[in-house]
Design an enzyme around this catalytic site. Sequence first.
Site, PDB file in Angstrom:
ATOM      1  N   HIS A  44     -89.791  -4.757 -22.197  1.00  0.00           N
ATOM      2  CA  HIS A  44     -89.517  -4.868 -20.760  1.00  0.00           C
ATOM      3  C   HIS A  44     -89.819  -3.571 -20.013  1.00  0.00           C
ATOM      4  CE1 HIS A  44     -86.771  -8.629 -21.155  1.00  0.00           C
ATOM      5  NE2 HIS A  44     -88.045  -8.918 -21.152  1.00  0.00           N
ATOM      6  N   HIS A  84     -90.342 -11.821 -30.158  1.00  0.00           N
ATOM      7  CA  HIS A  84     -89.957 -12.726 -29.059  1.00  0.00           C
ATOM      8  C   HIS A  84     -90.546 -14.107 -29.304  1.00  0.00           C
ATOM      9  CE1 HIS A  84     -93.952 -12.400 -27.159  1.00  0.00           C
ATOM     10  NE2 HIS A  84     -93.883 -11.088 -27.310  1.00  0.00           N
ATOM     11  N   HIS A  95     -88.851 -17.623 -15.586  1.00  0.00           N
ATOM     12  CA  HIS A  95     -88.222 -18.266 -16.747  1.00  0.00           C
ATOM     13  C   HIS A  95     -87.527 -19.487 -16.167  1.00  0.00           C
ATOM     14  CE1 HIS A  95     -88.108 -14.123 -18.952  1.00  0.00           C
ATOM     15  NE2 HIS A  95     -89.316 -14.633 -18.885  1.00  0.00           N
ATOM     16  N   ARG A 131    -100.119  -8.187 -26.131  1.00  0.00           N
ATOM     17  CA  ARG A 131     -99.640  -9.539 -25.817  1.00  0.00           C
ATOM     18  C   ARG A 131    -100.739 -10.233 -25.020  1.00  0.00           C
ATOM     19  NH1 ARG A 131     -95.138  -8.381 -24.141  1.00  0.00           N
ATOM     20  NH2 ARG A 131     -95.274  -8.360 -21.859  1.00  0.00           N
ATOM     21  N   ASP A 167     -77.916  -0.472   5.425  1.00  0.00           N
ATOM     22  CA  ASP A 167     -78.153  -1.677   6.222  1.00  0.00           C
ATOM     23  C   ASP A 167     -79.536  -2.269   5.959  1.00  0.00           C
ATOM     24  OD1 ASP A 167     -79.664   0.285   7.328  1.00  0.00           O
ATOM     25  OD2 ASP A 167     -79.118  -0.117   9.405  1.00  0.00           O
ATOM     26  N   GLU A 195     -97.557 -17.084 -25.131  1.00  0.00           N
ATOM     27  CA  GLU A 195     -97.653 -15.631 -25.058  1.00  0.00           C
ATOM     28  C   GLU A 195     -97.301 -14.907 -26.355  1.00  0.00           C
ATOM     29  OE1 GLU A 195     -94.517 -13.735 -22.708  1.00  0.00           O
ATOM     30  OE2 GLU A 195     -93.925 -15.701 -21.966  1.00  0.00           O
ATOM     31  N   ASP A 201     -97.585 -16.219 -14.498  1.00  0.00           N
ATOM     32  CA  ASP A 201     -97.107 -15.243 -15.488  1.00  0.00           C
ATOM     33  C   ASP A 201     -98.238 -14.994 -16.483  1.00  0.00           C
ATOM     34  OD1 ASP A 201     -95.616 -13.714 -17.210  1.00  0.00           O
ATOM     35  OD2 ASP A 201     -94.246 -15.314 -17.822  1.00  0.00           O
ATOM     36  N   GLU A 215    -101.012 -13.677 -22.678  1.00  0.00           N
ATOM     37  CA  GLU A 215    -100.154 -14.724 -22.108  1.00  0.00           C
ATOM     38  C   GLU A 215    -100.928 -15.565 -21.101  1.00  0.00           C
ATOM     39  OE1 GLU A 215     -96.775 -13.264 -19.815  1.00  0.00           O
ATOM     40  OE2 GLU A 215     -95.787 -15.214 -20.040  1.00  0.00           O
ATOM     41  N   TYR A 258     -96.415  -5.867 -31.812  1.00  0.00           N
ATOM     42  CA  TYR A 258     -95.940  -4.560 -31.325  1.00  0.00           C
ATOM     43  C   TYR A 258     -95.656  -3.691 -32.545  1.00  0.00           C
ATOM     44  CZ  TYR A 258     -95.285  -7.982 -27.664  1.00  0.00           C
ATOM     45  OH  TYR A 258     -95.494  -9.028 -26.796  1.00  0.00           O
ATOM     46  N   HIS A 261     -92.012 -19.994 -22.590  1.00  0.00           N
ATOM     47  CA  HIS A 261     -90.838 -20.440 -21.821  1.00  0.00           C
ATOM     48  C   HIS A 261     -91.343 -21.365 -20.738  1.00  0.00           C
ATOM     49  CE1 HIS A 261     -92.154 -17.490 -18.769  1.00  0.00           C
ATOM     50  NE2 HIS A 261     -92.326 -16.653 -19.776  1.00  0.00           N
ATOM     51  N   ASP A 301     -98.511  -7.198 -17.787  1.00  0.00           N
ATOM     52  CA  ASP A 301     -97.845  -8.501 -17.677  1.00  0.00           C
ATOM     53  C   ASP A 301     -97.403  -8.612 -16.227  1.00  0.00           C
ATOM     54  OD1 ASP A 301     -96.169 -10.692 -17.683  1.00  0.00           O
ATOM     55  OD2 ASP A 301     -95.103 -10.128 -19.522  1.00  0.00           O
TER      56      ASP A 301
HETATM   57  N1  GLY Z   1     -93.184 -11.788 -17.573  1.00  0.00           N
HETATM   58  C1  GLY Z   1     -92.038 -12.284 -18.196  1.00  0.00           C
HETATM   59  C2  GLY Z   1     -92.366 -13.022 -19.398  1.00  0.00           C
HETATM   60  O1  GLY Z   1     -93.487 -13.003 -19.848  1.00  0.00           O
HETATM   61  O2  GLY Z   1     -91.550 -13.713 -19.933  1.00  0.00           O
HETATM   62 MN    MN Z   2     -93.797 -15.136 -19.844  1.00  0.00          MN
HETATM   63 MN    MN Z   3     -95.185 -12.384 -18.694  1.00  0.00          MN
END
Ligand code: GLY
Ligand code: MN
Ligand code: MN
Length: 485
Positions: A267, A378, A389, A453, A60, A432, A295, A455, A436, A382, A284
Amino acid sequence: MTAPGVGPRRTAPTESARMSHNSAMDSSIYRQRRARLAAQLGPGGIALVPTAPEQTRNRDNAFSYRHDSYFYYLTGFTEPHAWLVVTGEGRSTLFCAPKDMEREIWDGLRLGPEAAPAALGVDAALSVNELDLHLPKLLENRDAVWFPFAIHEGLEARVGGWLAQVRARVRYGALCPEQQRDLCAVLDEMRLVKDVHEQDIMRRAAQISARAHVRAMQLCARMLREGQDLREYHLDAEMQHEFRFHGSQFPAYSAIVAAGANACVLHYRADAAPVRGGELVLIDAGCELDGYASDITRTFPANGRFSGPQRALYQLVLASQEAAVAATRAGARFTDPHDATVKVLAQGMLDVGLLDRDKVGSVDDVIEKRAYFQFYMHRTGHWLGMDVHDCGGYVEPSQVGEVSERKDPLSGEVIKNRPSRILRPGMVLTIEPGLYVRPAPGVPERFHNIGIRIEDDAIVTDAGCELITRGVPVKADEIEALMRA
Ligand code: GLY
Ligand code: MN
Ligand code: MN
């Protein structure tokens, strides 16, 4: 919290209604958005916009409630169990939870239909318990019914049920809408360009997140200096504390706090891995403030000093980000920052020896054959907005029909290309790039398990872009200085 067996306490709730994130909400912003929507529905159109359902976590116990972004965009209303109906003539009706003393004692105050028109600027408000009663009548004699396709489970069937009731009245002269249209198509375009109100919130969200990154870097250096057992979750906790302390309602997404080789898992989630001196840490994480996401990713040396190989790759990623930033301005294409990033990274991979010229050829070959994909898999950004996103098409609407085909050199699949979206002032996107390096034959050992990374969040302007996340430094020397402080 579970209910005590003796029954609920009959004390008045003191918590303010979840009317909006802003206590003194200016409903004119939302009224204007509804008017813009109505103009696009056209006379005879009607739009149905439900908010998000509550979600059970276990037994619940519910997840923290998060409204639907489309619904919030048009109402500023954060209570669950609510629907907005907008007609092409510009009339808006809110269906919301009715006042209920018993439930409000447990769950907090409700705005209620009586107070909703004044608070939210809607023309009328009714109890959500009467939705099924009113919807067939509201749909009668309409040409087109608009609702978000493929978002809310069961919505298509529910609309179908209401339409069936309208059809049953055709012999009494009722007209049934002949068209069902996807409301996302209209709202995605509206949400893609952020207005001044939205940009202001996003700047504030970005500042909170930037501060949190600074604090996490400093905590990391301090705990290692003091010889403490530092884990990824300590840094996650520091970030979340800073978000919440400054009024953020939620994290915008599950934070990635990755020590050492974990940074190569795109991820990865903050876990219990130890953070050791000599390794890099990739964080991140960003907060959500008043419905808008931030982000940010920063990668830093756990003990505050980059090693030679770490610094070499860091400078490369930073240079590629600088190239992407320079390519981000009104009139450029969405893919331009990505292409600029790839050019710098591909050249850098050859220069530092991640890729062997004798095997992969020139920088043009690396790009053409997508050989860089081994280390950069990647895209460079975005859309960012209410959703991390965020919604909004990546194809230029005026050129959707201009299709070209190419064979992907790695997968062999035929990919359809359409001209990428032309950037306009007020669009918000992330920039970003990353690298890697998983151990593999031919990859120099000094680079093994380095994941980086960087970003930042950018608002597109006429002349370029405004980086709203630079409250946390990005230059290697500045990060080292900050961690010494
Ligand atoms: N934190 C998700 C991305 O960077 O797309
Ligand atoms: Mn991002
Ligand atoms: Mn991110």
